[in-house]
Design a protein around this motif. Structure first.
Motif, mmCIF file in Angstrom:
data_model
loop_
_atom_site.group_PDB
_atom_site.id
_atom_site.type_symbol
_atom_site.label_atom_id
_atom_site.label_comp_id
_atom_site.label_asym_id
_atom_site.label_seq_id
_atom_site.Cartn_x
_atom_site.Cartn_y
_atom_site.Cartn_z
ATOM 1 N N LEU A 158 -5.991 -11.975 0.915
ATOM 2 C CA LEU A 158 -4.590 -11.596 0.733
ATOM 3 C C LEU A 158 -4.331 -10.870 -0.595
ATOM 4 O O LEU A 158 -3.609 -9.867 -0.613
ATOM 5 C CB LEU A 158 -3.682 -12.831 0.852
ATOM 6 N N VAL A 161 -5.817 -6.698 -0.857
ATOM 7 C CA VAL A 161 -5.536 -5.679 0.142
ATOM 8 C C VAL A 161 -5.660 -4.265 -0.421
ATOM 9 O O VAL A 161 -6.265 -3.381 0.201
ATOM 10 C CB VAL A 161 -4.140 -5.892 0.768
ATOM 11 N N PRO A 173 -6.133 -9.096 6.577
ATOM 12 C CA PRO A 173 -4.832 -8.677 6.040
ATOM 13 C C PRO A 173 -4.631 -7.162 6.090
ATOM 14 O O PRO A 173 -3.499 -6.693 6.235
ATOM 15 C CB PRO A 173 -4.858 -9.187 4.595
ATOM 16 N N LYS A 178 -0.215 -8.755 5.567
ATOM 17 C CA LYS A 178 -0.239 -9.994 4.791
ATOM 18 C C LYS A 178 0.574 -11.107 5.445
ATOM 19 O O LYS A 178 0.148 -12.267 5.493
ATOM 20 C CB LYS A 178 0.300 -9.737 3.384
ATOM 21 N N VAL A 181 -1.170 -12.771 8.550
ATOM 22 C CA VAL A 181 -2.368 -13.523 8.163
ATOM 23 C C VAL A 181 -1.980 -14.775 7.378
ATOM 24 O O VAL A 181 -2.568 -15.852 7.573
ATOM 25 C CB VAL A 181 -3.315 -12.635 7.335
ATOM 26 N N LEU A 232 4.342 -12.791 -1.363
ATOM 27 C CA LEU A 232 3.244 -12.004 -0.813
ATOM 28 C C LEU A 232 3.119 -10.613 -1.433
ATOM 29 O O LEU A 232 2.125 -9.923 -1.211
ATOM 30 C CB LEU A 232 3.401 -11.884 0.704
#
Length: 260
Positions: A158, A161, A173, A178, A181, A232
């Motif tokens: 994550l 990426v 991801p 993101k 996942v 995220l």
């Protein structure tokens, strides 16, 4: 003492896997993890020392496996070496970290199965001299740790990426995004805790029943609460989640002893 002897080659092999992973990912880590020694340039002696460390740790680990005269331990270490190298090395049919399926399988094998079956057989048969029997705690540990490590394999990508996209690594991801996942990973972990609570409830021993049910309930709640604060869009927040899940992973090694 025999158990401690068997731990040393595992530690050496883990150093090998970590070293070869960082050596293979120097350029990617300059984007994803610039604080790491090789990526930041702090490793002043350079890649030559890293290669020496890899070679030394591998040879020492396998040599100790042979000296202990335990086929399951030796096979486990060789498997660890092959799978750990295949995960990172950029050669045809290798570099498994670039495949979501193979990355998950690799981490499940390295952090889950190889820490359960070879060592269990080694201790039962070659240290304690007992007849081999696959017990409830072993089967639970293999299943729980397997699920846990698949989730870890997803979560670890994550924060990476941007770098993975830049270098063409098609991690989960990158493919799914993101958010999806993250949701899948948390759901897997919470389901694992739910299964652990049910397993604990089936124990005929009151202490084991209480420790496993309460312990897994508390850890599951902490995980759920922790994930509510994750951003995220922030790599540091996602890296913090990854490290937190590893703490939960290590906590399980305590709770496993109460599965009966």
């Amino acid at each position: 003492m025999e158990v401690l002897k068997s731990m040393v080659p595992a530690i050496l092999m883990n150093i090998f896997v970590t070293a070869i992973n960082q050596l293979s990912d120097v350029e990617i880590d300059k984007v994803n993890k610039p604080h790491l020694p090789l990526a930041s340039g702090d490793f002043s002696i350079g890649e030559g020392v890293a290669i020496a460390v890899i070679s030394t740790m591998t040879l020492q680990s396998v040599a100790m496996g042979i000296m202990l005269r335990s086929p399951p331990l030796f096979i486990g270490l060789i498997t660890w070496w092959i799978v750990g190298a295949a995960y990172s090395i950029d050669l045809p049919l290798l570099r498994w970290k670039g495949s979501p399926l193979m990355a998950a399988v690799t981490i499940m094998i390295l952090n889950g199965l190889l820490l359960q079956f070879p060592y269990f057989v080694h201790v039962q048969k070659y240290v304690l001299g007992r007849p081999l029997e696959f017990t409830k705690p072993l089967l639970f540990a293999a299943a729980f740790m397997g699920i846990f490590n698949i989730a870890i394999a997803f979560v670890k990508d994550l924060p990476d990426v941007e770098g993975d996209k830049e270098f063409g690594l098609r991690t989960l991801p990158v493919i799914l995004g993101k958010e999806k996942v993250f949701s899948i990973s948390v759901s897997m972990l919470l389901m694992a805790y739910g299964a652990a609570i049910l397993t604990g409830a089936s124990s005929p021993f009151l202490l084991c029943k209480l420790v496993t049910m309460i312990g897994h309930s508390v850890l599951g709640f902490i995980l759920w609460h922790q994930t509510r604060t994750i951003d995220l869009s922030d790599a540091k927040s996602m890296q913090s989640l990854y490290m937190f899940i590893f703490k939960l992973y290590y906590a399980e090694f305590f709770l496993i002893h109460f599965i009966r």
